[in-house]
Design an enzyme around this catalytic site. Structure first.
Site, PDB file in Angstrom:
ATOM      1  CD  GLU A  92       2.818  35.806  48.674  1.00  0.00           C
ATOM      2  OE1 GLU A  92       1.990  36.594  49.198  1.00  0.00           O
ATOM      3  OE2 GLU A  92       2.972  34.634  49.051  1.00  0.00           O
ATOM      4  CD1 TRP A 136      -6.983  36.888  53.194  1.00  0.00           C
ATOM      5  CD2 TRP A 136      -6.985  35.903  55.206  1.00  0.00           C
ATOM      6  NE1 TRP A 136      -5.756  36.288  53.356  1.00  0.00           N
ATOM      7  CE2 TRP A 136      -5.723  35.674  54.586  1.00  0.00           C
ATOM      8  CE3 TRP A 136      -7.209  35.376  56.478  1.00  0.00           C
ATOM      9  CZ2 TRP A 136      -4.708  34.942  55.202  1.00  0.00           C
ATOM     10  CZ3 TRP A 136      -6.200  34.644  57.087  1.00  0.00           C
ATOM     11  CH2 TRP A 136      -4.966  34.425  56.451  1.00  0.00           C
ATOM     12  NE  ARG A 140      -1.684  31.869  55.333  1.00  0.00           N
ATOM     13  CZ  ARG A 140      -1.273  32.687  54.372  1.00  0.00           C
ATOM     14  NH1 ARG A 140      -1.125  32.232  53.144  1.00  0.00           N
ATOM     15  NH2 ARG A 140      -1.003  33.951  54.636  1.00  0.00           N
ATOM     16  CD  GLU A 161      -4.816  34.071  50.673  1.00  0.00           C
ATOM     17  OE1 GLU A 161      -4.026  34.386  51.563  1.00  0.00           O
ATOM     18  OE2 GLU A 161      -4.455  33.638  49.557  1.00  0.00           O
ATOM     19  CD  GLU A 193       3.128  35.200  53.640  1.00  0.00           C
ATOM     20  OE1 GLU A 193       3.110  36.184  52.894  1.00  0.00           O
ATOM     21  OE2 GLU A 193       2.128  34.802  54.280  1.00  0.00           O
TER      22      GLU A 193
END
EC number: 3.2.1.23
Length: 681
Positions: A315, A323, A112, A365, A151
């Site tokens: 969050e 991860w 990502r 994740e 983020e």
């Protein structure tokens, strides 16, 4: 009126990914959330394909169906722009949108945030997806707000694509106008770096020992911040055209090379933070001897509060995190989800959303656990969430209350970015920032981070009795004027070594040090040195108290009639040389300390300046507890958070109301392992 962060109550949410689950699970999930006290969900931040499965083809049925169900059930929704994960059709067709490493190697699809902000193609495609999403969903009654991207600057906060080089040149042309102006600012005469035209200027590239021109790097970090802010502003302006008047716009997380204060003012209604105190227990980086551990996230929450005095958590830690490729951490122990939630609220959060509802069964994740495990059955963590919701309802009178602090730590982005690329600056600043935070925590002294820029008015500073500005290598006339007025009107300012020796380009000044701070601090610095390894701990004697002058030592001399030597070095070859000078300036005092602040040194400063443990007449707490204070309508709320795995005793010296139990308390009170109590005046 906004549905969240409205000053009336606390609101609980969670992150949900309907695209990860069969639609047969949706209704039951929403019902169980509502039963647990969760009334807001965040969706869609990684779901570009669900709206634009191929270029120019837009389908809205998936989220139409989900939003219809959410509305039916009474669940409120924060809708996200999906620009953090461009789809594979996009990156395959337009590889110029990809970010690159410093060698120019592209980051490929599969993770990502693999894009760059400055690709014209990516900007166009992002405008399209945001415009289509906002125009279609903007009026939906279930949607109460929007999150931009996800983020910003996370994973990567450096960008080396060809698009970034072109945009960097434009940024520099706007700033310096001529190539000669840039050469002067960057000192390119050194090592024969002089540029003849703009086409010779690039984003920083790989060099011998990766030693880039420091002035080049400083402007590059400013450029990265500018690029990210423009990217966020572009999306915000589109959303504003279509969203309902009462809907809010935010983004989540605080990351590097980004002026978050400017981004907030330009584009957002408030900031939200992603709080993961469980990182303190990461198995691959666990520091058992660190007494601060998960309390370190209070530092990050204070940073968020410096952007938005009242903010949200998008969050919040709810399960084990990690991860498949990195990070391993244990499941939160009983009480820790509550502790970390109240940690966020104590520092100014009125909205707390947990990551995530269900733990994903696929992908990178799949070990980053949410409230529910893979099976989705009820568990201990869900029971704790239900209890938190009950507590939130009982403490709604605190909503909108402001965090109360009389001590501030000054920061500015020029010095933050300079410390990133200057090892001398980084080393002293890292020591002092860590020590000051720990000292404030252990002495139960609430504090704020306060960000300076050239627009800062001294009136913004006057509520603080003491301000620490540990190592402001870069100073400007405008910032000094605000500080001088603050001190002259009665404030106390503490500066540390390595102050005032650079200009805005990061070049060392030829003035007598500490440069622009010399008059205010009444200080001259004829000589300076790193603390040599064989010096050990260099100590200074302050009225019979030995304090460590860590890392680096400025050898001081008083300058001016109001300058007074308070401490002298007690070791090394410069024993007897002034180490601390107090200068009376107007109604206030400026202090210049010749070292970095070790932990015990920071505690001594707090004590001698009379601001440490300000609530000692109200509460007596062990070091393992944090004290945070929020104020509203003249009433104070004292949050006492026990980070220890065992029970502790606290002394309530004045009669206070314990909020959760509703009892009046004076005398000894017990906090269980990881327990939080809130006492109201």
């Amino acid at each position: 009126m906004r549905e969240i962060i409205n000053g009336e109550r606390f609101v609980m949410g969670t992150c949900y990914y309907p695209e990860h689950w069969d639609s047969s699970l949706w209704e039951d999930d929403l019902e169980r959330m509502l039963q647990a006290g969760i009334e807001v969900i965040r969706i869609a931040e990684f779901a570009w394909n669900k709206i634009e499965p191929e270029e120019g083809v837009y389908t809205y049925e998936f989220f139409d169906s989900f939003l219809e169900l959410a509305q039916k059930k009474g669940m409120k929704v924060i809708f996200c722009t999906p620009t953090a994960t461009p789809p594979v059709w996009l990156t395959e067709k337009y590889p110029e949108v990809l970010n690159a490493d410093q060698d120019g190697l592209l980051y490929r699809h599969g993770a990502r945030r693999h894009y760059n902000y400055n690709s014209p193609v990516y900007q166009k495609l992002c405008r399209n997806i945001v415009e289509k999403s906002a125009s279609h969903y903007g009026g939906h009654p279930a949607i109460i707000g929007w999150q931009i991207d996800n983020e910003v600057n996370c994973e990567l906060d450096e960008f080396y694509s060809e698009s970034d080089t072109l945009a960097f040149r434009h940024f520099l042309q706007e700033k310096y106008k001529t190539i000669d102006g840039l050469n002067q600012a960057w000192g390119t005469i050194f090592w024969n770096q002089t540029y003849n035209c703009w086409e010779q200027v690039y984003v920083p590239r790989k060099t011998v020992h990766n030693t880039n021109n420091p002035h080049h790097l400083l402007d590059y970090y400013r450029f990265v911040s500018d690029s990210a802010r423009r990217f966020v502003r572009m999306q915000s302006e589109i959303i504003r055209k279509y969203c309902k008047k009462e809907d809010f716009i935010t983004t989540n997380g605080i990351f590097g090379n980004l002026d978050n204060q400017a981004m907030q003012k330009e584009s957002l209604d408030f900031m939200t933070y992603d709080s993961y105190p469980n990182f303190a227990y990461c198995l691959d980086d666990y520091q058992a001897e660190d007494p601060i551990k998960d309390r370190k996230w209070s530092r990050n929450l204070a940073e968020t509060r410096a952007i938005s005095p009242i903010f949200g958590i998008m969050e919040q830690q709810s399960g084990a995190n990690g991860w498949t490729t990195r990070m391993e951490a244990p499941t939160p122990r009983p009480g820790q989800i509550t502790l970390w939630t109240m940690q966020s609220i104590a520092h100014g959060a009125d909205f707390v959303s947990y990551f995530r509802w269900r733990t994903c069964t696929v992908g990178t994740e799949m070990y980053w656990h949410g409230i529910l495990d893979y099976s989705g059955r009820d568990n201990r963590r869900l029971r704790e969430i239900r209890e938190i919701a009950r507590k939130m309802e009982g403490m709604k009178e605190i909503a909108g209350a402001r965090y109360a602090a009389k001590v501030g730590i000054l920061k500015d982005y020029d010095n933050i970015w300079d410390a990133r690329q200057d090892k001398w600056h980084e080393r002293v600043d890292k020591c002092s920032q860590k020590s000051l935070f720990a000292a404030l925590q252990m002495t139960h002294t609430p504090f704020d981070y306060v960000y300076l820029d050239d627009e800062t008015d001294w009136e913004e500073l006057r509520k603080y009795e003491v301000l620490f500005y540990p190592h402001a290598s870069i100073l400007t006339d405008a910032r000094m004027k605000a500080l001088e007025t603050y001190v002259s009107e009665g404030g106390k300012l503490v500066m540390g070594c390595r102050t005032g020796y650079k200009d805005l380009c990061g070049r060392c000044v030829m003035d007598k040090l500490p440069g622009k701070a010399a008059e205010l601090t009444g200080t001259d610095i004829p000589e300076y040195s790193f603390v040599a390894p064989d010096d050990g701990r260099v100590l200074a004697d302050w009225d019979g108290t030995k304090v460590e002058a860590a890392v680096f030592n400025d050898l001081l001399e008083p300058a001016g009639e109001q300058a007074e030597v308070l401490a002298r070095y007690a070791s090394s070859y410069y024993a007897g040389t002034p180490a601390l000078i107090r200068n009376r300036y107007g109604k206030g005092e400026a202090y210049y300390f010749g070292g970095a602040f070790a932990l015990d040194t920071a505690k001594v400063f707090l004590d001698k300046l009379g601001v440490g443990t300000p609530w000692r007449e109200t509460l007596k707490l062990p070091e393992c507890c944090e004290l945070a204070v929020r104020e509203k309508d003249g009433r104070r709320y004292f949050f006492v958070l026990n980070y220890a795995p065992e029970s502790v005793k606290v002394e309530v010296k004045k009669e206070l109301r314990e909020l959760f139990a509703g009892e009046l308390i004076k005398g000894e009170a017990e906090l269980g392992a990881y327990e939080v109590k809130i006492f109201a005046e």
